[in-house]
Design an enzyme around this catalytic site. Structure first.
Site, mmCIF file in Angstrom:
data_model
loop_
_atom_site.group_PDB
_atom_site.id
_atom_site.type_symbol
_atom_site.label_atom_id
_atom_site.label_comp_id
_atom_site.label_asym_id
_atom_site.label_seq_id
_atom_site.Cartn_x
_atom_site.Cartn_y
_atom_site.Cartn_z
ATOM 1 N N CYS A 190 5.215 -7.396 7.457
ATOM 2 C CA CYS A 190 6.326 -6.917 8.280
ATOM 3 C C CYS A 190 6.715 -7.989 9.281
ATOM 4 O O CYS A 190 5.846 -8.622 9.871
ATOM 5 C CB CYS A 190 5.914 -5.647 9.021
ATOM 6 N N GLU A 245 0.824 -1.218 0.000
ATOM 7 C CA GLU A 245 0.000 0.000 0.000
ATOM 8 C C GLU A 245 0.854 1.262 0.000
ATOM 9 O O GLU A 245 1.939 1.292 0.561
ATOM 10 C CB GLU A 245 -0.934 -0.006 1.224
ATOM 11 N N CYS A 288 -1.524 5.792 10.012
ATOM 12 C CA CYS A 288 -0.373 5.067 10.562
ATOM 13 C C CYS A 288 -0.817 3.756 11.175
ATOM 14 O O CYS A 288 -1.748 3.708 11.976
ATOM 15 C CB CYS A 288 0.289 5.864 11.677
ATOM 16 N N CYS A 336 3.482 8.366 1.521
ATOM 17 C CA CYS A 336 3.917 7.397 2.518
ATOM 18 C C CYS A 336 4.099 6.057 1.799
ATOM 19 O O CYS A 336 3.155 5.513 1.233
ATOM 20 C CB CYS A 336 2.873 7.318 3.619
ATOM 21 N N CYS A 377 0.141 -2.686 15.665
ATOM 22 C CA CYS A 377 0.184 -2.348 14.236
ATOM 23 C C CYS A 377 -0.470 -3.428 13.386
ATOM 24 O O CYS A 377 -0.229 -4.618 13.571
ATOM 25 C CB CYS A 377 1.635 -2.161 13.817
ATOM 26 N N CYS A 416 4.947 -5.632 16.010
ATOM 27 C CA CYS A 416 4.509 -4.713 17.067
ATOM 28 C C CYS A 416 3.023 -4.984 17.319
ATOM 29 O O CYS A 416 2.253 -5.111 16.354
ATOM 30 C CB CYS A 416 4.707 -3.265 16.628
HETATM 31 N N1 SAH Z 1 8.564 -0.042 10.612
HETATM 32 C C1 SAH Z 1 8.707 1.370 10.750
HETATM 33 C C2 SAH Z 1 7.720 2.178 9.906
HETATM 34 C C3 SAH Z 1 6.295 1.757 9.953
HETATM 35 S S1 SAH Z 1 4.972 2.522 10.688
HETATM 36 C C4 SAH Z 1 8.571 1.765 12.201
HETATM 37 O O1 SAH Z 1 8.252 0.915 13.004
HETATM 38 O O2 SAH Z 1 8.866 2.913 12.527
HETATM 39 C C5 SAH Z 1 5.123 4.212 10.960
HETATM 40 C C6 SAH Z 1 4.712 4.597 12.381
HETATM 41 O O3 SAH Z 1 3.345 4.272 12.684
HETATM 42 C C7 SAH Z 1 5.560 3.896 13.430
HETATM 43 O O4 SAH Z 1 5.965 4.813 14.403
HETATM 44 C C8 SAH Z 1 4.587 2.917 14.007
HETATM 45 O O5 SAH Z 1 4.961 2.496 15.288
HETATM 46 C C9 SAH Z 1 3.294 3.694 13.971
HETATM 47 N N2 SAH Z 1 2.090 2.879 14.145
HETATM 48 C C10 SAH Z 1 1.964 1.550 13.987
HETATM 49 N N3 SAH Z 1 0.708 1.157 14.256
HETATM 50 C C11 SAH Z 1 0.003 2.265 14.572
HETATM 51 C C12 SAH Z 1 -1.356 2.515 14.906
HETATM 52 N N4 SAH Z 1 -2.243 1.542 14.928
HETATM 53 N N5 SAH Z 1 -1.712 3.777 15.166
HETATM 54 C C13 SAH Z 1 -0.813 4.787 15.076
HETATM 55 N N6 SAH Z 1 0.473 4.617 14.753
HETATM 56 C C14 SAH Z 1 0.884 3.371 14.497
#
Ligand code: SAH
Length: 361
Positions: free
Chosen positions: A115, A95, A355, A108, A122, A119
């Site tokens: 991934c 995406e 995000c 973005c 996410c 986390c």
């Molecule tokens: N892998 C990278 C980039 C991906 S996501 C990283 O971890 O930084 C970009 C940002 O969105 C990261 O800071 C991630 O932690 C955040 N993120 C992930 N899930 C989210 C959610 N459900 N709501 C808001 N931010 C989120």
């Protein structure tokens, strides 16, 4: 799309030249094609009318301009947020989100399908790891955004809202962990930066990492001064390991040390992302500990900025979003302690484009 064709966006100028030389074409042909790819953003070789017909036909038969097949385009925020779902040649989802503002536009970009980092908050992690994007598959997303922005700006109902028709920012914050696909990702940055190619300024790129220390140290040594964002999300190791398994490998002290190496070497400010989860990591005491971590009494303050992100709902995650009051309370503790801090303005929440919501649907 035939996957075993040569994807022209995967080729460096030198390799493109070599390919064409092999076809008996002069070197300047490579330059012309490169311009078509990055400057005119042509999607079909038949439109490259400054090439011979035979060459256009050979390109059409043996190469592809990109690997990504558009599956779905969703629009939100009155057309100003546009999310595209792609299928990679092996069928994996990818995406890309374009966010248009009157004076700027940000794309973005995803660096992996799915991934491996897992986390808990996410959506992308729920897919597991599927595919490392090639440089071309990353570049193609940016070129798509540039084209899409121009197209939207031509629409009568949108035109007046868009003063700037050029893409101003590329953020590697889509699906995947860029530092887990470092080589390909960095090649895409260099290619997009190339003045003969897309010509995007280094300071217009931002990469976000889950906190892979070797990647941070490697970026510190690169010659292009791009921006770095680090997903920190809590000052406490125990909670961070629970939220982000990567913390077991690279705990907070180690991450902060690497960040210091980075800021001392580059003199550039990093930003720490902090997703706010209600009654999990949004207590004022945690803001205080975060401030102590970033501005410790016994060391110089870290050259940084904190970006607070109210959590976006992800199906099945037993978490909730901090309300506005808690977000502002958290922010004010940081500010009182001298830590620069902003709250991220959300885009695309209702089309699953915000995000952490990118999960190929
Ligand atoms: N892998 C990278 C980039 C991906 S996501 C990283 O971890 O930084 C970009 C940002 O969105 C990261 O800071 C991630 O932690 C955040 N993120 C992930 N899930 C989210 C959610 N459900 N709501 C808001 N931010 C989120």
């Amino acid at each position: 799309m035939i996957p075993d064709r040569i994807n022209l966006y995967d080729l460096s100028p030198a390799v493109l030249e070599e390919l064409l030389r092999g076809w008996g074409e002069p070197a300047y042909r490579a330059k012309q094609i490169y311009r078509h790819l990055y400057v005119h953003r042509t999607t079909d070789p038949s439109a490259m009318t400054d090439l011979s017909k035979a060459l256009r036909e050979r390109l059409a038969a043996e190469t592809s301009i990109g690997n990504l097949k558009q599956v779905k385009l969703l629009t939100g925020d009155e057309g100003m947020t546009r999310k595209v779902l792609w299928a990679l040649p092996d069928g994996s989802p990818l995406e890309t989100v374009l966010m248009i503002y009157p004076d700027r536009a940000t794309v973005c970009v995803s660096s992996q399908s799915g991934c491996p980092m897992q986390c808990v908050f996410c959506a992308t992690g729920k897919l597991g790891f599927l595919h490392d994007c090639t440089p071309g598959e990353i570049i193609e997303q940016v070129v798509w955004a540039a084209r899409e922005l121009e197209d939207v700006a031509k629409q009568v109902d949108q035109a007046s809202k868009i003063e700037n028709r050029k893409l101003t920012n590329v953020v590697f914050m889509g699906m995947g962990e860029p530092f887990n696909n470092y080589e390909n990702w960095w090649t895409s940055v260099e290619r997009l930066h190339d003045p003969n190619g897309y010509n995007m300024g280094a300071r217009n790129f931002t990469v976000s990492t889950v906190g892979l220390v070797p990647g941070i140290l490697r970026l510190a040594e690169e010659s292009l001064p791009i921006n770095l964002a680090i997903s920190l999300h809590t000052p406490d190791d125990e909670l961070r390991s629970e939220m982000m398994p990567v913390n077991k490998r690279y705990p907070i002290a180690h991450l902060i040390d690497a960040t210091r190496v980075y800021t001392e070497k580059t003199r550039r400010r990093v930003s720490f992302e902090y997703v706010l989860l209600k009654e999990k990591n949004d207590f004022p005491e945690q803001a205080l500990r975060l401030a102590q971590l970033l501005r410790p009494a016994d060391r110089p303050p870290l050259l940084c900025h904190v970006n607070l992100i109210p959590w976006n709902p992800v199906l099945g995650a037993p978490l909730s979003r901090s309300d506005r009051k808690r977000v502002l309370a958290f922010q004010s503790v940081l500010k009182e302690r001298g830590v620069p801090c902003t709250v991220r303005v959300e885009r695309g929440v209702n089309i699953g484009a915000a995000c952490g919501q990118l999960a190929g649907a």
